[in-house]
Design a protein around this motif. Sequence first.
Motif, PDB file in Angstrom:
ATOM      1  N   PRO A  68       0.800  -1.224   0.000  1.00  0.00           N
ATOM      2  CA  PRO A  68       0.000   0.000   0.000  1.00  0.00           C
ATOM      3  C   PRO A  68       0.838   1.282   0.000  1.00  0.00           C
ATOM      4  CG  PRO A  68      -0.954  -1.560   1.514  1.00  0.00           C
ATOM      5  CD  PRO A  68       0.289  -2.203   0.973  1.00  0.00           C
ATOM      6  N   VAL A  69       1.947   1.264   0.742  1.00  0.00           N
ATOM      7  CA  VAL A  69       2.755   2.470   0.798  1.00  0.00           C
ATOM      8  C   VAL A  69       3.404   2.765  -0.551  1.00  0.00           C
ATOM      9  CG1 VAL A  69       4.824   3.458   1.829  1.00  0.00           C
ATOM     10  CG2 VAL A  69       3.135   2.339   3.253  1.00  0.00           C
ATOM     11  N   GLU A  70       3.831   1.703  -1.211  1.00  0.00           N
ATOM     12  CA  GLU A  70       4.406   1.903  -2.545  1.00  0.00           C
ATOM     13  C   GLU A  70       3.335   2.376  -3.514  1.00  0.00           C
ATOM     14  OE1 GLU A  70       7.882  -1.478  -2.382  1.00  0.00           O
ATOM     15  OE2 GLU A  70       5.885  -2.035  -3.030  1.00  0.00           O
ATOM     16  N   ASN A  71       2.166   1.750  -3.433  1.00  0.00           N
ATOM     17  CA  ASN A  71       1.076   2.162  -4.309  1.00  0.00           C
ATOM     18  C   ASN A  71       0.702   3.612  -4.070  1.00  0.00           C
ATOM     19  OD1 ASN A  71       1.130  -0.429  -5.164  1.00  0.00           O
ATOM     20  ND2 ASN A  71      -0.781  -1.057  -4.193  1.00  0.00           N
TER      21      ASN A  71
ATOM     22  N   SER B 134      -2.518   7.199   8.229  1.00  0.00           N
ATOM     23  CA  SER B 134      -3.580   6.790   9.138  1.00  0.00           C
ATOM     24  C   SER B 134      -3.377   5.350   9.599  1.00  0.00           C
ATOM     25  CB  SER B 134      -4.931   6.913   8.451  1.00  0.00           C
ATOM     26  OG  SER B 134      -5.022   5.972   7.411  1.00  0.00           O
ATOM     27  N   GLY B 135      -2.480   4.611   8.917  1.00  0.00           N
ATOM     28  CA  GLY B 135      -2.246   3.222   9.300  1.00  0.00           C
ATOM     29  C   GLY B 135      -3.466   2.354   9.073  1.00  0.00           C
ATOM     30  N   ILE B 136      -4.330   2.796   8.164  1.00  0.00           N
ATOM     31  CA  ILE B 136      -5.590   2.097   7.974  1.00  0.00           C
ATOM     32  C   ILE B 136      -5.396   0.816   7.168  1.00  0.00           C
ATOM     33  CG2 ILE B 136      -6.292   3.262   5.841  1.00  0.00           C
ATOM     34  CD1 ILE B 136      -9.036   3.602   7.123  1.00  0.00           C
ATOM     35  N   LEU B 137      -4.314   0.776   6.399  1.00  0.00           N
ATOM     36  CA  LEU B 137      -4.053  -0.417   5.600  1.00  0.00           C
ATOM     37  C   LEU B 137      -2.858  -1.163   6.170  1.00  0.00           C
ATOM     38  CD1 LEU B 137      -4.436   1.174   2.083  1.00  0.00           C
ATOM     39  CD2 LEU B 137      -5.981  -0.473   3.121  1.00  0.00           C
ATOM     40  N   THR B 138      -2.905  -2.459   6.142  1.00  0.00           N
ATOM     41  CA  THR B 138      -1.792  -3.268   6.609  1.00  0.00           C
ATOM     42  C   THR B 138      -0.646  -3.146   5.618  1.00  0.00           C
ATOM     43  OG1 THR B 138      -3.488  -4.792   7.270  1.00  0.00           O
ATOM     44  CG2 THR B 138      -1.235  -5.511   7.507  1.00  0.00           C
TER      45      THR B 138
ATOM     46  N   GLN C 255       2.666  -9.592   8.270  1.00  0.00           N
ATOM     47  CA  GLN C 255       1.468  -9.032   7.643  1.00  0.00           C
ATOM     48  C   GLN C 255       1.686  -8.260   6.366  1.00  0.00           C
ATOM     49  OE1 GLN C 255      -1.528  -7.523  10.144  1.00  0.00           O
ATOM     50  NE2 GLN C 255      -1.731  -9.500  11.072  1.00  0.00           N
ATOM     51  N   GLY C 256       2.753  -7.531   6.234  1.00  0.00           N
ATOM     52  CA  GLY C 256       2.926  -6.790   4.986  1.00  0.00           C
ATOM     53  C   GLY C 256       3.921  -7.424   4.037  1.00  0.00           C
ATOM     54  N   GLN C 257       4.368  -8.632   4.338  1.00  0.00           N
ATOM     55  CA  GLN C 257       5.391  -9.233   3.501  1.00  0.00           C
ATOM     56  C   GLN C 257       4.974 -10.630   3.072  1.00  0.00           C
ATOM     57  OE1 GLN C 257       8.170  -8.311   6.636  1.00  0.00           O
ATOM     58  NE2 GLN C 257       9.741  -7.939   5.120  1.00  0.00           N
ATOM     59  N   SER C 258       5.524 -11.088   1.972  1.00  0.00           N
ATOM     60  CA  SER C 258       5.270 -12.464   1.579  1.00  0.00           C
ATOM     61  C   SER C 258       6.188 -13.374   2.393  1.00  0.00           C
ATOM     62  CB  SER C 258       5.527 -12.646   0.089  1.00  0.00           C
ATOM     63  OG  SER C 258       6.901 -12.804  -0.143  1.00  0.00           O
ATOM     64  N   ILE C 259       5.871 -14.662   2.429  1.00  0.00           N
ATOM     65  CA  ILE C 259       6.720 -15.559   3.215  1.00  0.00           C
ATOM     66  C   ILE C 259       8.083 -15.721   2.568  1.00  0.00           C
ATOM     67  CG2 ILE C 259       4.818 -16.823   4.288  1.00  0.00           C
ATOM     68  CD1 ILE C 259       5.411 -19.114   2.288  1.00  0.00           C
ATOM     69  N   ALA C 260       8.194 -15.347   1.283  1.00  0.00           N
ATOM     70  CA  ALA C 260       9.496 -15.435   0.626  1.00  0.00           C
ATOM     71  C   ALA C 260      10.403 -14.291   1.055  1.00  0.00           C
ATOM     72  CB  ALA C 260       9.323 -15.412  -0.889  1.00  0.00           C
ATOM     73  N   ASP C 261       9.846 -13.254   1.684  1.00  0.00           N
ATOM     74  CA  ASP C 261      10.630 -12.069   2.040  1.00  0.00           C
ATOM     75  C   ASP C 261      10.720 -11.855   3.537  1.00  0.00           C
ATOM     76  OD1 ASP C 261      10.639 -11.523  -0.670  1.00  0.00           O
ATOM     77  OD2 ASP C 261       8.822 -10.311  -0.539  1.00  0.00           O
TER      78      ASP C 261
ATOM     79  N   ASP D 282      -8.889 -16.285   3.036  1.00  0.00           N
ATOM     80  CA  ASP D 282      -8.300 -15.701   1.831  1.00  0.00           C
ATOM     81  C   ASP D 282      -7.159 -14.753   2.145  1.00  0.00           C
ATOM     82  OD1 ASP D 282      -9.714 -16.728  -0.457  1.00  0.00           O
ATOM     83  OD2 ASP D 282     -11.491 -15.807   0.411  1.00  0.00           O
ATOM     84  N   TYR D 283      -7.089 -14.313   3.393  1.00  0.00           N
ATOM     85  CA  TYR D 283      -6.086 -13.342   3.789  1.00  0.00           C
ATOM     86  C   TYR D 283      -4.672 -13.843   3.528  1.00  0.00           C
ATOM     87  CZ  TYR D 283      -3.865  -9.804   6.714  1.00  0.00           C
ATOM     88  OH  TYR D 283      -3.096  -8.769   7.165  1.00  0.00           O
ATOM     89  N   VAL D 284      -4.477 -15.151   3.616  1.00  0.00           N
ATOM     90  CA  VAL D 284      -3.127 -15.700   3.524  1.00  0.00           C
ATOM     91  C   VAL D 284      -2.577 -15.660   2.097  1.00  0.00           C
ATOM     92  CG1 VAL D 284      -3.728 -18.118   3.126  1.00  0.00           C
ATOM     93  CG2 VAL D 284      -1.676 -17.568   4.432  1.00  0.00           C
ATOM     94  N   SER D 285      -3.460 -15.502   1.132  1.00  0.00           N
ATOM     95  CA  SER D 285      -3.013 -15.552  -0.256  1.00  0.00           C
ATOM     96  C   SER D 285      -3.075 -14.175  -0.892  1.00  0.00           C
ATOM     97  CB  SER D 285      -3.878 -16.525  -1.052  1.00  0.00           C
ATOM     98  OG  SER D 285      -3.690 -16.321  -2.420  1.00  0.00           O
ATOM     99  N   TYR D 286      -1.952 -13.772  -1.547  1.00  0.00           N
ATOM    100  CA  TYR D 286      -1.932 -12.483  -2.240  1.00  0.00           C
ATOM    101  C   TYR D 286      -2.647 -12.553  -3.574  1.00  0.00           C
ATOM    102  CZ  TYR D 286       1.186  -9.841   0.820  1.00  0.00           C
ATOM    103  OH  TYR D 286       1.708  -9.134   1.857  1.00  0.00           O
ATOM    104  N   ALA D 287      -3.000 -13.759  -4.010  1.00  0.00           N
ATOM    105  CA  ALA D 287      -3.692 -13.920  -5.285  1.00  0.00           C
ATOM    106  C   ALA D 287      -5.166 -14.128  -4.997  1.00  0.00           C
ATOM    107  CB  ALA D 287      -3.126 -15.117  -6.036  1.00  0.00           C
ATOM    108  N   PRO D 288      -5.969 -13.054  -5.103  1.00  0.00           N
ATOM    109  CA  PRO D 288      -7.384 -13.216  -4.779  1.00  0.00           C
ATOM    110  C   PRO D 288      -8.063 -14.202  -5.731  1.00  0.00           C
ATOM    111  CG  PRO D 288      -6.940 -11.031  -5.707  1.00  0.00           C
ATOM    112  CD  PRO D 288      -5.625 -11.697  -5.515  1.00  0.00           C
ATOM    113  N   ARG D 289      -8.938 -15.041  -5.172  1.00  0.00           N
ATOM    114  CA  ARG D 289      -9.724 -15.947  -6.009  1.00  0.00           C
ATOM    115  C   ARG D 289     -10.958 -15.194  -6.473  1.00  0.00           C
ATOM    116  NH1 ARG D 289     -11.066 -20.676  -2.008  1.00  0.00           N
ATOM    117  NH2 ARG D 289     -11.583 -18.879  -0.723  1.00  0.00           N
ATOM    118  N   VAL D 290     -11.585 -15.709  -7.500  1.00  0.00           N
ATOM    119  CA  VAL D 290     -12.840 -15.094  -7.927  1.00  0.00           C
ATOM    120  C   VAL D 290     -13.953 -15.698  -7.077  1.00  0.00           C
ATOM    121  CG1 VAL D 290     -14.332 -14.572  -9.870  1.00  0.00           C
ATOM    122  CG2 VAL D 290     -11.915 -14.996 -10.251  1.00  0.00           C
TER     123      VAL D 290
END
Lengths: 648, 183, 137
Positions: free
Chosen positions: A243-246, A295-299, C55-61, C97-105
């Motif tokens: 989000p921060v990059e976006n 705001s820290g509203i997004l993770t 939370q803000g990173q992938s498990i690869a990072d 779904d939170y665990v996956s960065y690729a949202p499903r339809v």
Amino acid sequence: MIAEFGLAALWLAAALAALQLIAGALALTPRGAALAGVVRPVAVVQGLLALAAFGALILVFAETDLSVKLVAMNSHSMKPLIFKIAGAWGNHEGSMLLWVTVMGMAGGFVALVEKRLPEPTMLATLAGQAFVSLGFYAFLLIASNPFERLSPAPPEGNGLNPLLQDLGLAFHPPTLYLGYVGLSVAFSFAIGALVTRQVGPAFARAMRPWVLAAWIFLTVGITAGSYWAYYELGWGGWWFWDPVENASLMPWLAATALLHSCGVLAARNALRAWTVMLGVVAFSMSMIGTFLVRSGILTSVHAFAVDPERGSFILALLAINIGGALTLFGLRAATVTEGERFRPVSREGALVLNNVMLSAILGIVLFGTLYPLLAEAMGAKVSVGPPYFNPMSAIFFVPMLVVLAVGPLLRWRRDTFARVRKRLALPLLAVLAGIAIVLAIGDVAVLPFLGLVLAAGLAVASVLPLRDRNLRRTPLPVWGMVLAHFGIAVALFGMASESAFSVEKLVAVRTGETTRVGPWAIRLMAVEPVAGPNWTALEAQMLARYQDGRGTELRPQSRSFWTPPQQTSESALLTRWNGQLYAVLGGEATDGRWQLRLWWKPFVPMIWLGGLLIALGGVLALAGRTASDIRRLVARDKIAYRRTRQGR
Amino acid sequence: MTEQTRKTSRWTIWLPLALFAAFVVLVLIGLFRPAGRDVASTLIGKPLPAFDLPPALPERPGLASTAFGKGQPRLLNIFASWCIPCRVEAPQLDRLKRMGVPIDAISVRDRPEDLRGFLAQNGDPFQSIGADDDGKVQLALGSSGVPETYVIDGKGTIRYQHIGEIRPEHLPLILEKLKEAGR
Amino acid sequence: MRRLLALLLFALLAVPLAAQEEQSTAPYAYRQLDDPRQEDAAQALMESLRCLQCQGQSIADSDAPIAGSMRSLVRERIAAGEQPEAIRAWLIERYGDYVSYAPRVTSLTWPLFALPLVLIALAALLLRRRFTRRDGA
């Protein structure tokens, strides 16, 4: 004392902003015309006062005055001076003060130099600038006073997040801010033009240098931020769609679109309503981005503290500024005519397509960034990341690159494909050659494949506008355009190459052992403790040989900071013309072995080189435009001077 | 002037404002009803996944999923000796044990000597402790941190997941969940 | 405000405390699979899974232990011949779904995938209107 001086300056600046707004607004009415002369000087002094306040903040940080709460919270006496100073804007309050300072200075500068626009439009513009500033002054003074005292003063400060104690990052946020806030000038111009209904080439010409300058800073800021994430986070990634990059990408996309539509408006008096709209949107994106981050509203990786109180304050500012501007747009746009007409196949047509594609990408990024929030409002948690953003933005990015290759070759108003077809042979040849080469290498995923091939075509196409031109008499803005477009090809090549050809190696080795990654042989010589000013570290000494050539030493570190206590890994980079070797020292494994993470990333520096080329293209264009503006100004003054002499 | 006086159509002009209004509403909801940052397991109401963990201490029994679902609700506590909040919740677990609640535990990425020290210092309310050295059972349970406590009913179904330490004020909630699971 | 400060301090302190925790001891947390094709598949999957602690990173990072456990799980299952999407589904079953960065339809996420179509339609509409009304110029 310094803190009180800063606070006083800030209050005065806020008062002057109020004066600027009221005087500017009254001067637009018949009865207030006498106030017109006040507005410009007030704008200049307001900018200087904000600068004084910011200077005071830097001073208290430089001398680590711990009786100032902000310093105590974010600084520490045992810290290199440069990071003490950078600490002044490495926090919420300081960065907001930087924001109003840049905004005030920009307003003052506009007031000093801009003489082309009709006076009422200028008054409305400066009043608009003051209105936006006033909101931020209020935010600072009411909800986040940077000069608040702490009594008693603590013996020592909390320190600055070690990840931020890095030269690149010390100057990355101010660069972005210069870009964000530069767009505020475009925003104010748009407001001014809407108020007085004066949308035309003169408006575009007045706005363009500001958009260009802001866009240059944004480009540099994003490039630097990406490089920082790449080497500092220690995992070799350069863009995470975080989000921060976006938040920094969105204003850039809007500014890029604005830059191009400004060109159409300035040259051809077309796309009037659209350009005004983009002027509003570009700065809105800056504010929305800043809000989402602050705001820290997004993770996000860059998690800032969540503070609903401040969040709602900024949101109220947003609602007033953006909502007000969009309402004004809605009321006035219907009376702003579209301007000159043109055919789909024309320079304008290509630029319209470019604008549409950029706006669509902006839409994707904004929606994807906000969607987790929307899902949460509906009671579910989802993540939207690279697997969404990459293909979805490619849907619009790929056709945009095609337009980008063809557009600059087209004539204004009307043209035919038949005329440019011959010229496109060369880029097409490059594309075919690219396809052949990549197929020969084999096994490249779809998106990187497209990226490599399009980069080849674009690199050739971007320089075509220089053909048939006398290079010495080619205007600087044309050089700028060519360079920026070429830069896109270069950056795209770097991105595609990184994603297609990177090699990763995770190993645990003993000292003296050698491991291989791609064409490199790397020997771990020793792991030893070292100490810095406010950290200690384990440092690995490695000897890296490219294809068994001469060895070069690499020293990645695993650092432990103590204020605040935190561990970071300092990667070591070895750059060659054809790529970068990236080494990270991990933890100690069993039986005396060390974890190493090594990457060979072919052509990865092209990403940031491309970014810099794009920015440099902007600098050339800005220099060219400014030079011709000055020439025009001088010529006009001469005429005016002659007239007064003749009149005598 | 070849300029045309055609006007831009009405609804597209107001579209940006409408979108922005939607954004403000969305963000307001986000600001004033912030979703928790906890990542909850989605296995609630589903059977406990099968696992069979070796003992964390050689002299004590390990833990297998077959220990659950034998008619009586049980607590499954996920903890580790290196985890500070686990120390905070220890007295509450002790109280639950004295009330007769059976508690089993999984210790994550731990070492026997550290674990022994932890139990000696903070009390040992556990019937058996399984060692999840590579964290895979933790993943199988949908747990994302330590400590976490699951309420498993008499049929072996996960009924509740408590994320974070159990504080004194959480005790009634845990007892309530146990009672529901016992029905 | 005071409580916020305390929380912040705690967050800062929590870092070194968590750091006491050993690096993940899971076998494949920091070890690649021998088969490069399998490793590539694992890497691609890991880049699209979210680390649940950071939370803000992938498990690869991420160096978080749970990310290590997840990497090991992914690599071991890929080595055992499981399809990447099956592993993703297994994790979604547990973490949502939170665990996956690729949202499903899904009924929840379809707007994400409808958006490009909407944008294309909107663009087509605006462009058509611009260029078809009376051929001026």
